[in-house]
Design a protein around this motif. Sequence first.
Motif, PDB file in Angstrom:
ATOM      1  N   ARG A  11       0.827  -1.203   0.000  1.00 26.83           N
ATOM      2  CA  ARG A  11       0.000   0.000   0.000  1.00 26.83           C
ATOM      3  C   ARG A  11       0.860   1.251   0.000  1.00 26.83           C
ATOM      4  O   ARG A  11       2.056   1.200   0.280  1.00 26.83           O
ATOM      5  CB  ARG A  11      -0.957  -0.003   1.178  1.00 26.83           C
ATOM      6  CG  ARG A  11      -0.300   0.099   2.547  1.00 26.83           C
ATOM      7  CD  ARG A  11      -1.343   0.269   3.633  1.00 26.83           C
ATOM      8  NE  ARG A  11      -1.967   1.558   3.523  1.00 26.83           N
ATOM      9  CZ  ARG A  11      -2.030   2.454   4.497  1.00 26.83           C
ATOM     10  NH1 ARG A  11      -1.535   2.175   5.671  1.00 26.83           N
ATOM     11  NH2 ARG A  11      -2.608   3.611   4.330  1.00 26.83           N
ATOM     12  N   GLU A  12       0.245   2.351  -0.349  1.00 26.17           N
ATOM     13  CA  GLU A  12       0.922   3.640  -0.312  1.00 26.17           C
ATOM     14  C   GLU A  12       0.595   4.326   1.002  1.00 26.17           C
ATOM     15  O   GLU A  12      -0.460   4.090   1.586  1.00 26.17           O
ATOM     16  CB  GLU A  12       0.485   4.496  -1.499  1.00 26.17           C
ATOM     17  CG  GLU A  12       0.957   3.911  -2.819  1.00 26.17           C
ATOM     18  CD  GLU A  12       0.673   4.814  -3.998  1.00 26.17           C
ATOM     19  OE1 GLU A  12       0.378   6.015  -3.799  1.00 26.17           O
ATOM     20  OE2 GLU A  12       0.749   4.314  -5.125  1.00 26.17           O
ATOM     21  N   TYR A  13       1.519   5.156   1.462  1.00 24.23           N
ATOM     22  CA  TYR A  13       1.346   5.859   2.729  1.00 24.23           C
ATOM     23  C   TYR A  13       1.366   7.356   2.504  1.00 24.23           C
ATOM     24  O   TYR A  13       2.166   7.868   1.725  1.00 24.23           O
ATOM     25  CB  TYR A  13       2.468   5.478   3.708  1.00 24.23           C
ATOM     26  CG  TYR A  13       2.274   4.116   4.289  1.00 24.23           C
ATOM     27  CD1 TYR A  13       1.569   3.932   5.474  1.00 24.23           C
ATOM     28  CD2 TYR A  13       2.758   2.991   3.636  1.00 24.23           C
ATOM     29  CE1 TYR A  13       1.358   2.666   5.992  1.00 24.23           C
ATOM     30  CE2 TYR A  13       2.555   1.724   4.149  1.00 24.23           C
ATOM     31  CZ  TYR A  13       1.851   1.575   5.334  1.00 24.23           C
ATOM     32  OH  TYR A  13       1.641   0.323   5.840  1.00 24.23           O
ATOM     33  N   LYS A  14       0.466   8.038   3.215  1.00 20.52           N
ATOM     34  CA  LYS A  14       0.462   9.497   3.214  1.00 20.52           C
ATOM     35  C   LYS A  14       1.492   9.976   4.229  1.00 20.52           C
ATOM     36  O   LYS A  14       1.868   9.252   5.149  1.00 20.52           O
ATOM     37  CB  LYS A  14      -0.931  10.017   3.587  1.00 20.52           C
ATOM     38  CG  LYS A  14      -1.977   9.650   2.571  1.00 20.52           C
ATOM     39  CD  LYS A  14      -3.333  10.140   3.008  1.00 20.52           C
ATOM     40  CE  LYS A  14      -4.358   9.738   1.955  1.00 20.52           C
ATOM     41  NZ  LYS A  14      -5.705   9.850   2.417  1.00 20.52           N
ATOM     42  N   ALA A  15       1.911  11.211   4.068  1.00 19.64           N
ATOM     43  CA  ALA A  15       2.936  11.791   4.930  1.00 19.64           C
ATOM     44  C   ALA A  15       2.567  11.681   6.407  1.00 19.64           C
ATOM     45  O   ALA A  15       3.393  11.279   7.237  1.00 19.64           O
ATOM     46  CB  ALA A  15       3.176  13.250   4.544  1.00 19.64           C
ATOM     47  N   GLU A  16       1.328  12.002   6.721  1.00 19.25           N
ATOM     48  CA  GLU A  16       0.920  11.976   8.127  1.00 19.25           C
ATOM     49  C   GLU A  16       0.890  10.553   8.693  1.00 19.25           C
ATOM     50  O   GLU A  16       1.107  10.346   9.885  1.00 19.25           O
ATOM     51  CB  GLU A  16      -0.421  12.687   8.346  1.00 19.25           C
ATOM     52  CG  GLU A  16      -1.589  12.151   7.566  1.00 19.25           C
ATOM     53  CD  GLU A  16      -1.755  12.758   6.170  1.00 19.25           C
ATOM     54  OE1 GLU A  16      -2.750  12.421   5.511  1.00 19.25           O
ATOM     55  OE2 GLU A  16      -0.913  13.551   5.730  1.00 19.25           O
ATOM     56  N   GLY A  50       5.741  15.067   2.645  1.00 17.65           N
ATOM     57  CA  GLY A  50       4.986  14.770   1.436  1.00 17.65           C
ATOM     58  C   GLY A  50       5.718  15.111   0.155  1.00 17.65           C
ATOM     59  O   GLY A  50       5.130  15.085  -0.923  1.00 17.65           O
ATOM     60  N   ARG A  51       7.007  15.431   0.256  1.00 22.52           N
ATOM     61  CA  ARG A  51       7.780  15.765  -0.951  1.00 22.52           C
ATOM     62  C   ARG A  51       8.183  14.512  -1.724  1.00 22.52           C
ATOM     63  O   ARG A  51       8.278  14.542  -2.942  1.00 22.52           O
ATOM     64  CB  ARG A  51       9.033  16.571  -0.593  1.00 22.52           C
ATOM     65  CG  ARG A  51       8.726  17.970  -0.081  1.00 22.52           C
ATOM     66  CD  ARG A  51       9.979  18.815   0.043  1.00 22.52           C
ATOM     67  NE  ARG A  51      11.017  18.201   0.860  1.00 22.52           N
ATOM     68  CZ  ARG A  51      11.143  18.355   2.179  1.00 22.52           C
ATOM     69  NH1 ARG A  51      10.280  19.105   2.837  1.00 22.52           N
ATOM     70  NH2 ARG A  51      12.118  17.770   2.841  1.00 22.52           N
ATOM     71  N   ASN A  52       8.431  13.449  -1.025  1.00 23.95           N
ATOM     72  CA  ASN A  52       8.771  12.156  -1.620  1.00 23.95           C
ATOM     73  C   ASN A  52       7.943  11.083  -0.933  1.00 23.95           C
ATOM     74  O   ASN A  52       7.454  11.287   0.177  1.00 23.95           O
ATOM     75  CB  ASN A  52      10.258  11.814  -1.436  1.00 23.95           C
ATOM     76  CG  ASN A  52      11.161  12.714  -2.240  1.00 23.95           C
ATOM     77  OD1 ASN A  52      10.762  13.270  -3.249  1.00 23.95           O
ATOM     78  ND2 ASN A  52      12.393  12.845  -1.782  1.00 23.95           N
ATOM     79  N   MET A  53       7.833   9.947  -1.582  1.00 31.33           N
ATOM     80  CA  MET A  53       7.123   8.827  -0.996  1.00 31.33           C
ATOM     81  C   MET A  53       8.064   7.625  -0.943  1.00 31.33           C
ATOM     82  O   MET A  53       8.922   7.469  -1.803  1.00 31.33           O
ATOM     83  CB  MET A  53       5.894   8.471  -1.835  1.00 31.33           C
ATOM     84  CG  MET A  53       4.768   9.487  -1.730  1.00 31.33           C
ATOM     85  SD  MET A  53       3.988   9.487  -0.102  1.00 31.33           S
ATOM     86  CE  MET A  53       4.540  11.035   0.569  1.00 31.33           C
ATOM     87  N   PRO A  54       7.890   6.769   0.051  1.00 34.95           N
ATOM     88  CA  PRO A  54       8.725   5.572   0.153  1.00 34.95           C
ATOM     89  C   PRO A  54       8.537   4.667  -1.062  1.00 34.95           C
ATOM     90  O   PRO A  54       7.456   4.623  -1.657  1.00 34.95           O
ATOM     91  CB  PRO A  54       8.219   4.870   1.410  1.00 34.95           C
ATOM     92  CG  PRO A  54       7.368   5.850   2.115  1.00 34.95           C
ATOM     93  CD  PRO A  54       6.914   6.852   1.129  1.00 34.95           C
TER      94      PRO A  54
END
Length: 103
Positions: free
Chosen positions: A35-40, A73-77
Amino acid sequence: MSVYDGIMKGLNEALEHAEGNRELRTNMLYIEPVREYKAEEIKKIRNDLGMTQAFFARFMGVSPKTIEAWEAGRNMPDGPARRILSMIQADPMLPERYNIIAR
């Protein structure tokens, strides 16, 4: 078994299956999508573990700037990091259980 013998064996098995004389063995495994994760969400996981950004970065094997960018939120894992995040979210004791960190 030689490469030729292995190929011939596989072809013969495929032919037997096509003719209805052989059932194929299959592994029916289900893999949970990454899954994708949001910054928060990333920040919450880190805070729930009681880790600073620097410590969390060392745990995840990335730079502190990377954690900062994820939480801003500038990059995502990427995929492997997202999988680790999901494993930690499901089992917050995982880092200690596998002796990755010691308190």
